[in-house]
Design a protein around this motif. Sequence first.
Motif, PDB file in Angstrom:
ATOM      1  N   SER A  29       0.826  -1.213   0.000  1.00 22.78           N
ATOM      2  CA  SER A  29       0.000   0.000   0.000  1.00 22.78           C
ATOM      3  C   SER A  29       0.855   1.256   0.000  1.00 22.78           C
ATOM      4  O   SER A  29       2.058   1.219   0.272  1.00 22.78           O
ATOM      5  CB  SER A  29      -0.999   0.052   1.155  1.00 22.78           C
ATOM      6  OG  SER A  29      -0.385   0.456   2.357  1.00 22.78           O
ATOM      7  N   TRP A  30       0.210   2.357  -0.295  1.00 20.68           N
ATOM      8  CA  TRP A  30       0.890   3.655  -0.343  1.00 20.68           C
ATOM      9  C   TRP A  30       0.909   4.303   1.029  1.00 20.68           C
ATOM     10  O   TRP A  30       1.929   4.735   1.523  1.00 20.68           O
ATOM     11  CB  TRP A  30       0.193   4.569  -1.349  1.00 20.68           C
ATOM     12  CG  TRP A  30       0.902   5.858  -1.515  1.00 20.68           C
ATOM     13  CD1 TRP A  30       0.607   7.047  -0.911  1.00 20.68           C
ATOM     14  CD2 TRP A  30       2.065   6.091  -2.305  1.00 20.68           C
ATOM     15  NE1 TRP A  30       1.506   7.999  -1.297  1.00 20.68           N
ATOM     16  CE2 TRP A  30       2.420   7.439  -2.156  1.00 20.68           C
ATOM     17  CE3 TRP A  30       2.842   5.278  -3.132  1.00 20.68           C
ATOM     18  CZ2 TRP A  30       3.510   7.997  -2.793  1.00 20.68           C
ATOM     19  CZ3 TRP A  30       3.919   5.854  -3.776  1.00 20.68           C
ATOM     20  CH2 TRP A  30       4.246   7.196  -3.597  1.00 20.68           C
ATOM     21  N   SER A  31      -0.247   4.363   1.673  1.00 24.30           N
ATOM     22  CA  SER A  31      -0.348   5.099   2.941  1.00 24.30           C
ATOM     23  C   SER A  31      -0.493   4.186   4.162  1.00 24.30           C
ATOM     24  O   SER A  31      -0.721   4.677   5.261  1.00 24.30           O
ATOM     25  CB  SER A  31      -1.516   6.079   2.879  1.00 24.30           C
ATOM     26  OG  SER A  31      -2.745   5.386   2.757  1.00 24.30           O
ATOM     27  N   HIS A  32      -0.378   2.879   3.964  1.00 24.31           N
ATOM     28  CA  HIS A  32      -0.404   1.906   5.060  1.00 24.31           C
ATOM     29  C   HIS A  32      -1.676   1.991   5.901  1.00 24.31           C
ATOM     30  O   HIS A  32      -1.640   1.970   7.130  1.00 24.31           O
ATOM     31  CB  HIS A  32       0.835   2.076   5.941  1.00 24.31           C
ATOM     32  CG  HIS A  32       1.256   0.821   6.602  1.00 24.31           C
ATOM     33  ND1 HIS A  32       0.953   0.534   7.909  1.00 24.31           N
ATOM     34  CD2 HIS A  32       1.970  -0.239   6.148  1.00 24.31           C
ATOM     35  CE1 HIS A  32       1.465  -0.631   8.227  1.00 24.31           C
ATOM     36  NE2 HIS A  32       2.089  -1.132   7.175  1.00 24.31           N
ATOM     37  N   ALA A  34      -2.437   2.865  -7.317  1.00 26.06           N
ATOM     38  CA  ALA A  34      -1.424   3.923  -7.225  1.00 26.06           C
ATOM     39  C   ALA A  34      -0.071   3.364  -6.823  1.00 26.06           C
ATOM     40  O   ALA A  34       0.954   3.674  -7.435  1.00 26.06           O
ATOM     41  CB  ALA A  34      -1.879   4.994  -6.226  1.00 26.06           C
ATOM     42  N   THR A  35      -0.069   2.504  -5.822  1.00 22.25           N
ATOM     43  CA  THR A  35       1.197   1.929  -5.359  1.00 22.25           C
ATOM     44  C   THR A  35       1.800   1.022  -6.421  1.00 22.25           C
ATOM     45  O   THR A  35       3.006   1.063  -6.675  1.00 22.25           O
ATOM     46  CB  THR A  35       0.986   1.142  -4.052  1.00 22.25           C
ATOM     47  OG1 THR A  35       0.320   1.983  -3.117  1.00 22.25           O
ATOM     48  CG2 THR A  35       2.299   0.674  -3.468  1.00 22.25           C
ATOM     49  N   GLY A  36       0.968   0.223  -7.057  1.00 23.53           N
ATOM     50  CA  GLY A  36       1.448  -0.661  -8.111  1.00 23.53           C
ATOM     51  C   GLY A  36       2.079   0.105  -9.255  1.00 23.53           C
ATOM     52  O   GLY A  36       3.115  -0.292  -9.797  1.00 23.53           O
ATOM     53  N   ARG A  37       1.479   1.235  -9.630  1.00 20.26           N
ATOM     54  CA  ARG A  37       2.027   2.048 -10.726  1.00 20.26           C
ATOM     55  C   ARG A  37       3.375   2.662 -10.359  1.00 20.26           C
ATOM     56  O   ARG A  37       4.280   2.734 -11.179  1.00 20.26           O
ATOM     57  CB  ARG A  37       1.036   3.130 -11.115  1.00 20.26           C
ATOM     58  CG  ARG A  37      -0.144   2.581 -11.870  1.00 20.26           C
ATOM     59  CD  ARG A  37      -1.112   3.650 -12.276  1.00 20.26           C
ATOM     60  NE  ARG A  37      -2.212   3.085 -13.029  1.00 20.26           N
ATOM     61  CZ  ARG A  37      -3.329   3.717 -13.284  1.00 20.26           C
ATOM     62  NH1 ARG A  37      -3.504   4.961 -12.848  1.00 20.26           N
ATOM     63  NH2 ARG A  37      -4.288   3.131 -13.971  1.00 20.26           N
TER      64      ARG A  37
END
Length: 98
Positions: A5-8, A25-28
């Motif tokens: 994840s981006w923001s956990h 978003a995180t994958g990109r």
Amino acid sequence: MGNHSWSHPDFAGLSAAAVRMELTATGRVIEAVTGHRPLLFRPPYIGDAHPATEDRLHPMVIANELGYRVAGLEIDTKDWFETDAQKIVPTRCQHSSA
């Protein structure tokens, strides 16, 4: 390589749209930096290999729909407990070489 994840956030409390946004978003970003799409996903806070409730399972279903394999955990290494990198690295390296 995996997506955590981006923001956990605690994914159990997120809407389906928010789960998709976090993963996409995180994958990109991971793909842009590494040139490889992440294949694994381990949800923060709910990485249990045996989720017992629908709110814990729902993010994993969405991740699967997005093409991820969900990785749970059986053993908590407690690597989150220590915040000093100089203490974490030697301890983890000793365990991994055993």
